[in-house]
Enzyme design. Sequence first.
Site, PDB file in Angstrom:
ATOM      1  N   TRP A 109      54.008  35.736  13.536  1.00  0.00           N
ATOM      2  CA  TRP A 109      54.837  37.128  13.884  1.00  0.00           C
ATOM      3  C   TRP A 109      56.222  36.844  13.589  1.00  0.00           C
ATOM      4  O   TRP A 109      56.892  35.546  14.064  1.00  0.00           O
ATOM      5  CB  TRP A 109      54.687  37.583  15.125  1.00  0.00           C
ATOM      6  CG  TRP A 109      55.275  38.992  15.272  1.00  0.00           C
ATOM      7  CD1 TRP A 109      56.229  39.397  16.001  1.00  0.00           C
ATOM      8  CD2 TRP A 109      54.440  40.243  14.874  1.00  0.00           C
ATOM      9  NE1 TRP A 109      56.457  40.966  15.975  1.00  0.00           N
ATOM     10  CE2 TRP A 109      55.257  41.387  15.397  1.00  0.00           C
ATOM     11  CE3 TRP A 109      53.251  40.289  14.437  1.00  0.00           C
ATOM     12  CZ2 TRP A 109      54.651  42.708  15.110  1.00  0.00           C
ATOM     13  CZ3 TRP A 109      52.708  41.733  14.135  1.00  0.00           C
ATOM     14  CH2 TRP A 109      53.688  42.680  14.342  1.00  0.00           C
ATOM     15  N   ASP A 161      65.814  42.181  12.817  1.00  0.00           N
ATOM     16  CA  ASP A 161      66.445  43.097  13.543  1.00  0.00           C
ATOM     17  C   ASP A 161      65.530  43.893  14.858  1.00  0.00           C
ATOM     18  O   ASP A 161      64.250  43.359  14.870  1.00  0.00           O
ATOM     19  CB  ASP A 161      66.984  44.245  12.683  1.00  0.00           C
ATOM     20  CG  ASP A 161      66.076  44.987  12.047  1.00  0.00           C
ATOM     21  OD1 ASP A 161      64.847  44.773  12.288  1.00  0.00           O
ATOM     22  OD2 ASP A 161      66.418  45.594  10.706  1.00  0.00           O
ATOM     23  N   GLU A 164      62.212  44.525  13.515  1.00  0.00           N
ATOM     24  CA  GLU A 164      61.479  43.238  12.985  1.00  0.00           C
ATOM     25  C   GLU A 164      61.466  43.105  11.491  1.00  0.00           C
ATOM     26  O   GLU A 164      60.474  42.497  10.905  1.00  0.00           O
ATOM     27  CB  GLU A 164      59.993  43.337  13.701  1.00  0.00           C
ATOM     28  CG  GLU A 164      59.872  43.888  14.941  1.00  0.00           C
ATOM     29  CD  GLU A 164      58.629  43.663  15.780  1.00  0.00           C
ATOM     30  OE1 GLU A 164      57.710  44.035  15.452  1.00  0.00           O
ATOM     31  OE2 GLU A 164      59.005  42.599  16.566  1.00  0.00           O
ATOM     32  N   GLU A 314      54.385  56.720  18.300  1.00  0.00           N
ATOM     33  CA  GLU A 314      55.424  56.236  17.975  1.00  0.00           C
ATOM     34  C   GLU A 314      56.463  56.963  16.951  1.00  0.00           C
ATOM     35  O   GLU A 314      57.469  57.029  16.981  1.00  0.00           O
ATOM     36  CB  GLU A 314      54.979  54.805  17.088  1.00  0.00           C
ATOM     37  CG  GLU A 314      56.160  53.969  16.488  1.00  0.00           C
ATOM     38  CD  GLU A 314      55.649  52.662  15.808  1.00  0.00           C
ATOM     39  OE1 GLU A 314      56.000  51.595  16.573  1.00  0.00           O
ATOM     40  OE2 GLU A 314      55.058  52.796  14.990  1.00  0.00           O
TER      41      GLU A 314
HETATM   42  C1  BGC Z   1      58.842  48.370  16.029  1.00  0.00           C
HETATM   43  C2  BGC Z   1      59.747  47.455  17.111  1.00  0.00           C
HETATM   44  C3  BGC Z   1      58.822  47.445  18.287  1.00  0.00           C
HETATM   45  C4  BGC Z   1      57.432  47.062  18.193  1.00  0.00           C
HETATM   46  C5  BGC Z   1      56.552  47.536  19.278  1.00  0.00           C
HETATM   47  C6  BGC Z   1      57.714  47.638  15.642  1.00  0.00           C
HETATM   48  O1  BGC Z   1      56.864  48.321  14.782  1.00  0.00           O
HETATM   49  O2  BGC Z   1      59.770  48.140  14.871  1.00  0.00           O
HETATM   50  O3  BGC Z   1      61.065  47.895  17.289  1.00  0.00           O
HETATM   51  O4  BGC Z   1      59.299  46.721  19.226  1.00  0.00           O
HETATM   52  O5  BGC Z   1      57.011  47.828  17.046  1.00  0.00           O
HETATM   53  O6  BGC Z   1      56.505  48.760  19.698  1.00  0.00           O
END
Ligand code: BGC
Length: 364
Positions: A109, A161, A164, A314
């Site tokens: 990751w 960032d 990610e 999300e």
């Molecule tokens: C997001 C992150 C988040 C992670 C877990 C990713 O897709 O970009 O900001 O921390 O998912 O929710």
Amino acid sequence: MTDSGAAATGWLIDRSLEALAAGQHPSGALIASPDFRPYHFCWVRDGTFCAYALDRWGRHQAAARFYRFVAKAINDFMRGQGLESDGSTNSAFPPTRFTLEGQVADDGWPNFQLDGYGTWLWGLSEHARLSGSSRLWDEFAQPIEFLCRQLEHLWPLPCFDCWEEDGERVHTSTLACIATGLHCAGSATNRLSASRAAEAIDTFVAEHAVLDGRLVKSIGRRSIDASLLWLSMPFPVAPVEEAVRVETAEAVRSELGYPGISRYQGDRYYGGGSWPLLTAWYGWCCVSADQSDDARQCLAWIEEQAGPDGSLPEQVDGIRRDPFAYQEWVRQGGRPARQLLWSHAMYLVLADELGCHAGQAAVP
Ligand code: BGC
């Protein structure tokens, strides 16, 4: 707000508090999403905002369990690596997410993300303020010392960032998280080097992250990202002028959709739909700018996105979602998270900012 509007809000506040309670593992970890396999981990970033929401709604013990989980995971990480780190290398920095038992997942990751630990230090100070107890600062003296030492050295380095992505750059919202976290740690523990580093970051942001009167997503990259709202709430970088923050928030609104806000233009992740958590963030900024009608519109929009069981996803379809990219992600990874704890957390923050009331749920 009408009676039925208030009832719908009270209902979703209850569901959101239940989602956070159900998503907390006995270890104290908060799962990112229970229904999306890649998110069966505890992210320091997501978890801290969940803990912050828990504190705002009086669930201080649950919040403290999360902070203890992370402190222990950092201690284990330090021991596991045999580290007495001087903070000069990024491989000595703890990962962005842990398994629910607090282990580091060895799965490639993009773990070098500095924002979450700045956020965690800020969250600790909010926990002390909201719960009235600063005990955790003393209890966590060792991991805090370790984190501060690392962040004081590593902040100028490129890292992934908060989405990610883009590990080759230095990101404005990441810097704001670190600066705020170091300011908090500096004043809670009288650590002069933390306060000094925080001030240096503040100056750097004001000098390098503002272009044509707006903040930029990353240093040297003139574009808008919804995470720049964090420099309005809750990570204001003092030397950045208020007018710059206002102009940036307006650009987020006009370029990334309102009320359903997406992350940034050209986002490919599940086609780049609208994110309830970012809409809550925009609403939070509106409250602090005395624009409560807009904030209420954000709240109402989020409520429309809830599933029949009150799950907040999300992301949802939005004006910007690219249907081809969306299908491609679904084909490879299944549907995106239907219930994201961070979405619930930000909804709770906005609802609290607007003075909304819970429905039936009793404080455990
Ligand atoms: C997001 C992150 C988040 C992670 C877990 C990713 O897709 O970009 O900001 O921390 O998912 O929710």
